[in-house]
Enzyme design. Structure first.
Site, short mmCIF file in Angstrom:
data_model
loop_
_atom_site.label_atom_id
_atom_site.label_comp_id
_atom_site.label_asym_id
_atom_site.label_seq_id
_atom_site.Cartn_x
_atom_site.Cartn_y
_atom_site.Cartn_z
N ALA A 66 -29.67 6.31 -57.55
CA ALA A 66 -30.61 5.50 -56.80
C ALA A 66 -30.70 4.13 -57.46
O ALA A 66 -30.34 3.96 -58.63
CB ALA A 66 -31.98 6.17 -56.76
N GLY A 111 -28.98 10.21 -57.72
CA GLY A 111 -28.96 10.31 -56.26
C GLY A 111 -27.57 10.49 -55.69
O GLY A 111 -27.41 11.05 -54.60
N GLU A 114 -26.94 14.16 -55.94
CA GLU A 114 -27.79 14.79 -54.93
C GLU A 114 -27.20 14.61 -53.53
O GLU A 114 -27.24 15.52 -52.70
CB GLU A 114 -29.20 14.22 -55.01
CG GLU A 114 -29.92 14.67 -56.29
CD GLU A 114 -31.19 13.88 -56.58
OE1 GLU A 114 -32.23 14.51 -56.81
OE2 GLU A 114 -31.13 12.63 -56.57
N GLU A 134 -31.98 11.47 -64.81
CA GLU A 134 -33.31 10.95 -64.51
C GLU A 134 -34.31 11.10 -65.66
O GLU A 134 -35.10 10.18 -65.91
CB GLU A 134 -33.87 11.63 -63.25
CG GLU A 134 -33.23 11.16 -61.95
CD GLU A 134 -31.98 11.92 -61.57
OE1 GLU A 134 -31.48 11.74 -60.45
OE2 GLU A 134 -31.50 12.72 -62.40
#
Length: 260
Positions: A66, A111, A114, A134
Site C-alpha cells: 500500500a 498489500g 494481499e 506491516e
C-alpha cells in the site's frame, strides 16, 4: 471511466490488468484501488471474458505494498475506511465469476501479497519476493492478510511471516504453497496467458461454478460445502455445454463451449 493507474488489455477471451505505477513500484493508493475495483466490476459483467490475468508494470514490482506516503497521516477513522476499501477490492477479485491469475513479476509485499492472495492462482517470476512487513511500520496487514495467509499456508507459517516481517523468495513461497509455479521473468506473462487460454477453452459456466464452490467451501464445514457442491453440480446439467461436452466425450470428438 478513464484509467490513470491501470491498463486493461484483451487477448480474445482473456483480460490482462496491469497496475501501472512503476515509479512507485505499483503501490496501492486509494485512486489505484478504486480504478481496480471499477475495472474488475466491468469484467465481472462481461460474459465474453473467461479468464483474467493481474500483473504489475516495470522490471521490479508486482505491487510493493500500500502507498505508505498516503497512509502515514491517516486518522483511525480514515485508516478503517482505507482498509475497507482494500477489502472491497480483494473480495471482488475473490468472488469474480472468472478465474483470476496473478502473474507476480517482482515484489509482492504488504498489500501486494494481499492482492495476489485474493486471486485464484499465483504464478511467480524467479525474482519475485513475498512478505507482510506491516508490523515493522507499527500497523498490521489491513487488506485481508491476517485472514487469507493462514488459510493458504497454515497459521504457523502465516504467523511467522506476519510477525517477523521476513521477506521470502519465490522458491520458499512455492514450497509453502503460496504460489503455484515459478517461471523465468521473461516467460511469466506468456505462461500466464497460456494457462488462461487453457481455462478459457473449458465450459465457462462449469468453470465459474467450480470457482464458486472452491471459494465458498473454504468458509464452510465439509458437509455444508458438499451440499453447495451438489447444488452447483446439478446446475450444470441445465446447460447446453454439459450436453455438448458429454456427447463430445462419448463420441471422442471436441466441442467449442458457448457458455450456455
Amino acid at each position: 471511466m478513464t484509467y490513470e493507474n491501470i491498463l486493461i488489455d484483451y487477448q480474445d477471451q482473456i483480460a490482462i490488468i496491469t497496475i501501472n505505477r512503476p515509479k512507485a513500484l505499483n503501490a496501492l493508493n486509494s485512486a489505484t484501488i478504486q480504478e481496480l475495483t471499477h475495472g474488475f466490476h466491468e469484467l465481472a459483467a462481461d460474459s465474453n471474458i473467461r479468464a483474467v490475468i493481474l500483473t504489475g508494470s516495470g522490471e521490479k514490482s508486482f505491487v510493493a505494498g500500500a502507498d505508505i506516503a498516503e497512509m502515514s497521516e491517516k486518522s483511525p477513522i480514515e485508516a478503517r475506511h482505507f482498509s475497507q476499501l482494500g477489502h472491497k477490492l480483494m473480495n471482488l477479485i475473490e468472488t469474480l465469476p472468472q478465474p483470476v491469475i496473478a502473474a507476480v513479476n517482482g515484489f509482492a509485499l504488504g498489500g501486494g501479497l494481499e492482492l495476489a492472495m485474493a486471486c485464484d492462482i499465483r504464478l511467480a517470476s524467479t525474482n519475485a519476493k513475498f512478505g507482510q512487513p506491516e508490523v515493522g511500520l507499527g500497523i498490521l496487514a489491513g487488506f485481508g492478510g491476517t485472514q487469507r495467509l493462514p488459510r493458504l499456508v497454515g497459521s504457523g507459517r502465516a504467523s511467522e511471516l506476519l510477525l517477523t516481517t521476513d521477506i521470502i523468495n519465490a522458491e520458499e513461497a512455492f514450497r509453502m504453497g503460496l504460489v503455484n509455479r515459478i517461471y523465468p521473468k521473461e516467460e511469466l506473462l506468456g505462461q500466464a496467458i497460456d494457462m488462461a487460454k487453457k481455462i478459457s477453452s473449458k465450459a465457462p459456466i462449469a468453470v465459474q461454478l467450480t470457482k464458486s464452490a472452491i471459494v465458498k467451501g473454504e468458509n464452510l464445514d465439509l458437509l455444508s460445502g458438499q451440499a453447495y457442491e451438489a447444488e452447483v453440480f446439478a446446475q450444470t446439467f441445465s446447460t447446453e455445454d454439459q450436453k455438448n461436452g458429454c456427447k463430445a466425450f462419448l463420441a471422442k470428438t471436441t466441442t467449442d463451449y458457448q457458455g450456455r
